[in-house]
Design a protein around this motif. Structure first.
Motif, mmCIF file in Angstrom:
data_model
loop_
_atom_site.group_PDB
_atom_site.id
_atom_site.type_symbol
_atom_site.label_atom_id
_atom_site.label_comp_id
_atom_site.label_asym_id
_atom_site.label_seq_id
_atom_site.Cartn_x
_atom_site.Cartn_y
_atom_site.Cartn_z
ATOM 1 N N ALA A 1 -6.677 -2.969 -1.726
ATOM 2 C CA ALA A 1 -6.129 -3.584 -0.514
ATOM 3 C C ALA A 1 -4.681 -4.023 -0.679
ATOM 4 O O ALA A 1 -4.002 -4.313 0.312
ATOM 5 N N ASP A 2 -4.183 -4.063 -1.929
ATOM 6 C CA ASP A 2 -2.789 -4.439 -2.174
ATOM 7 C C ASP A 2 -1.842 -3.246 -2.151
ATOM 8 O O ASP A 2 -0.665 -3.385 -2.493
ATOM 9 N N GLY A 3 -2.338 -2.089 -1.771
ATOM 10 C CA GLY A 3 -1.472 -0.933 -1.602
ATOM 11 C C GLY A 3 -1.193 -0.200 -2.896
ATOM 12 O O GLY A 3 -2.095 0.058 -3.685
ATOM 13 N N VAL A 4 0.078 0.117 -3.131
ATOM 14 C CA VAL A 4 0.442 0.934 -4.295
ATOM 15 C C VAL A 4 1.773 0.453 -4.841
ATOM 16 O O VAL A 4 2.653 0.005 -4.092
ATOM 17 N N LEU A 5 1.911 0.528 -6.163
ATOM 18 C CA LEU A 5 3.174 0.229 -6.822
ATOM 19 C C LEU A 5 3.751 1.537 -7.338
ATOM 20 O O LEU A 5 3.099 2.249 -8.104
ATOM 21 N N VAL A 6 4.969 1.875 -6.901
ATOM 22 C CA VAL A 6 5.632 3.126 -7.282
ATOM 23 C C VAL A 6 6.767 2.790 -8.243
ATOM 24 O O VAL A 6 7.684 2.029 -7.897
ATOM 25 N N VAL A 7 6.710 3.361 -9.442
ATOM 26 C CA VAL A 7 7.661 3.000 -10.495
ATOM 27 C C VAL A 7 8.204 4.263 -11.148
ATOM 28 O O VAL A 7 7.437 5.158 -11.538
ATOM 29 N N ASP A 8 9.523 4.337 -11.240
ATOM 30 C CA ASP A 8 10.154 5.362 -12.073
ATOM 31 C C ASP A 8 11.183 4.681 -12.962
ATOM 32 O O ASP A 8 11.201 3.455 -13.073
ATOM 33 N N VAL B 1 -7.885 -1.661 7.678
ATOM 34 C CA VAL B 1 -9.021 -0.887 8.172
ATOM 35 C C VAL B 1 -10.317 -1.625 7.825
ATOM 36 O O VAL B 1 -10.328 -2.505 6.965
ATOM 37 N N GLU B 2 -11.397 -1.244 8.499
ATOM 38 C CA GLU B 2 -12.728 -1.729 8.143
ATOM 39 C C GLU B 2 -13.271 -0.844 7.028
ATOM 40 O O GLU B 2 -13.609 0.315 7.251
ATOM 41 N N VAL B 3 -13.357 -1.383 5.825
ATOM 42 C CA VAL B 3 -13.749 -0.585 4.658
ATOM 43 C C VAL B 3 -15.267 -0.429 4.616
ATOM 44 O O VAL B 3 -16.007 -1.405 4.642
ATOM 45 N N ALA C 1 -6.694 5.261 3.850
ATOM 46 C CA ALA C 1 -7.271 4.378 4.865
ATOM 47 C C ALA C 1 -8.301 5.112 5.713
ATOM 48 O O ALA C 1 -9.367 4.561 6.035
ATOM 49 N N PHE C 2 -8.008 6.349 6.085
ATOM 50 C CA PHE C 2 -8.968 7.131 6.866
ATOM 51 C C PHE C 2 -10.253 7.354 6.077
ATOM 52 O O PHE C 2 -11.360 7.229 6.616
ATOM 53 N N VAL C 3 -10.132 7.682 4.805
ATOM 54 C CA VAL C 3 -11.311 7.950 3.973
ATOM 55 C C VAL C 3 -12.148 6.689 3.780
ATOM 56 O O VAL C 3 -13.384 6.740 3.756
ATOM 57 N N ALA C 4 -11.500 5.535 3.664
ATOM 58 C CA ALA C 4 -12.209 4.274 3.407
ATOM 59 C C ALA C 4 -13.087 3.844 4.574
ATOM 60 O O ALA C 4 -13.988 3.016 4.397
ATOM 61 N N ARG D 1 0.072 -1.240 11.213
ATOM 62 C CA ARG D 1 -1.231 -1.762 10.786
ATOM 63 C C ARG D 1 -1.295 -1.969 9.272
ATOM 64 O O ARG D 1 -2.196 -1.529 8.593
ATOM 65 N N ARG D 2 -0.298 -2.649 8.733
ATOM 66 C CA ARG D 2 -0.246 -2.817 7.294
ATOM 67 C C ARG D 2 -0.735 -4.192 6.880
ATOM 68 O O ARG D 2 -0.608 -5.165 7.604
ATOM 69 N N LEU D 3 -1.257 -4.266 5.666
ATOM 70 C CA LEU D 3 -1.665 -5.521 5.061
ATOM 71 C C LEU D 3 -0.533 -6.055 4.198
ATOM 72 O O LEU D 3 -0.005 -5.348 3.343
ATOM 73 N N GLY D 4 -0.153 -7.297 4.408
ATOM 74 C CA GLY D 4 0.851 -7.907 3.535
ATOM 75 C C GLY D 4 2.274 -7.512 3.885
ATOM 76 O O GLY D 4 2.536 -6.728 4.780
ATOM 77 N N ALA D 5 3.198 -8.062 3.158
ATOM 78 C CA ALA D 5 4.630 -7.821 3.398
ATOM 79 C C ALA D 5 5.100 -6.636 2.562
ATOM 80 O O ALA D 5 4.554 -6.321 1.524
ATOM 81 N N VAL D 6 6.168 -6.026 3.035
ATOM 82 C CA VAL D 6 6.778 -4.905 2.332
ATOM 83 C C VAL D 6 7.762 -5.425 1.304
ATOM 84 O O VAL D 6 8.642 -6.240 1.598
ATOM 85 N N GLU D 7 7.618 -4.978 0.064
ATOM 86 C CA GLU D 7 8.549 -5.348 -0.989
ATOM 87 C C GLU D 7 9.489 -4.179 -1.227
ATOM 88 O O GLU D 7 9.083 -3.107 -1.645
ATOM 89 N N GLN D 8 10.752 -4.372 -0.949
ATOM 90 C CA GLN D 8 11.712 -3.297 -1.073
ATOM 91 C C GLN D 8 11.975 -2.979 -2.547
ATOM 92 O O GLN D 8 11.774 -3.806 -3.428
ATOM 93 N N GLY D 9 12.442 -1.766 -2.786
ATOM 94 C CA GLY D 9 12.715 -1.328 -4.151
ATOM 95 C C GLY D 9 13.825 -2.129 -4.803
ATOM 96 O O GLY D 9 14.688 -2.691 -4.129
ATOM 97 N N ARG D 10 13.777 -2.182 -6.111
ATOM 98 C CA ARG D 10 14.816 -2.878 -6.845
ATOM 99 C C ARG D 10 15.078 -2.162 -8.172
ATOM 100 O O ARG D 10 14.292 -1.325 -8.565
#
Length: 315
Positions: free
Chosen positions: A223-230, A242-244, A280-283, A306-315
């Motif tokens: 439910a916390d989304g995804v962390l993308v790191v390079d 969504v209703e899981v 989200a569709f699959v869940a 329809r997002r959960l939580g705030a968006v954290e911009q890249g840094r």
């Protein structure tokens, strides 16, 4: 997008809702029992096909009824199964998944034919034609074998990615380590990334995986989304509200959506949004193949609020 989803293919049998296993010879009525194509290669292939990619499954199945059903379910959803190897004397990999009311589940699993697939089974001409090669479960063949496949796919011009099935254990990372420098993308979940690296937090874990040679790590966090790191940036992309019903296959759906997004020219953040939308569709239903969504529906959800939580911009 001409993709090969190679590696783990599983027939899932799902039951919901299950709060406990009856004792002795006891029985219990449930709302739903379903069979689906799944696995970190099979599930990703299935969702990629829904999203409009040309996708071929490569791996091993048995010559049993389970294998026949698995192949039929993949083909029903538009996956080309001609690269699957049919093994005599070993059963098709399968899982039984009792789904709890909150959507979580334990798993009863047979590895079966998945343990038999390796570089000698690969159709290298098909790999040379692929724009993307996704390796599901590199730990089943080991890092050296996985490295052979991924290195050659890259030499042929394919984008490479992988998803690990094993739970987070530092021994797994050592086992697959030779493959890591040949990966453009790795899709662990948060518990796997932390467990593999022996670190205390997800950001440090993802950086450790990048330091082992992975181009980019996209770690799913439920439910916390995804962390993308390079090597240069970190971005957190929130999940969708969504209703899981069942979380089975959400990681595979994320990987499929992410890869499809890259193929459509999205940046990594945009690709992650598409991945979260597919998950989200699959869940919302039972099994990896739940939902009649297509690329347009996933793009529409990705663009919604329809997002959960705030968006954290890249840094």
């Amino acid at each position: 997008m001409n993709a090969i989803a190679m590696g783990v293919h599983v027939l899932d049998v799902l039951v919901r809702p299950v709060e406990s296993i009856p004792e002795g010879q006891g029985g219990q009525l449930v709302d739903e029992i379903k069979m689906t194509a799944a696995g970190s290669a099979g599930g990703t292939a299935l969702v990629l096909a829904k999203l409009g990619a040309d996708v071929r499954s490569a791996g091993a199945v048995g010559t049993d009824a389970l294998g026949d059903m698995l192949v039929a379910l993949l083909e029903r959803d538009g996956v080309d199964t001609s690269l699957l190897v049919h093994r005599e004397g070993v059963q098709t990999s399968a899982s039984v998944l009792p789904i709890r009311p909150d959507g979580s589940r334990p798993a009863f699993h047979v590895i079966g034919a998945n343990a038999s697939y390796g570089p000698a089974d690969v159709d290298w001409a098909a790999v040379a034609e692929a724009s993307h090669l996704h390796l599901g479960g590199p730990e089943f063949m080991g890092g050296e074998a996985a490295a052979q496949i991924l290195e050659r796919a890259r030499e042929e011009g394919a984008l490479t990615s992988a998803d690990v099935l094993a739970p987070g254990d530092m021994g797994v990372l050592d086992w697959i380590a030779p493959a890591l420098p040949h990966l453009d993308y790795l899709f662990p979940n948060d518990e796997q990334a932390i467990g593999f690296t022996g670190t205390d937090d997800l950001e440090t874990a993802c950086r450790a995986l990048v330091s082992r040679g992975v181009g980019c790590v996209a770690a799913t966090c439920g439910a916390d989304g995804v962390l993308v790191v390079d090597a240069d940036a970190i971005e957190r992309v929130p999940a969708f509200e969504v209703e899981v019903v069942d979380t089975t296959g959400c990681g595979d759906a994320f990987a499929a959506g992410f890869l499809r997004g890259l193929a459509l020219g999205r940046d990594r953040r945009g690709a992650a949004e598409l991945g979260c939308a597919a998950a989200a569709f699959v869940a919302e239903g039972l099994g990896t193949d739940y939902g009649n969504f297509d690329l347009d529906a996933v793009v529409e959800l990705a663009a919604s609020g329809r997002r959960l939580g705030a968006v954290e911009q890249g840094r």
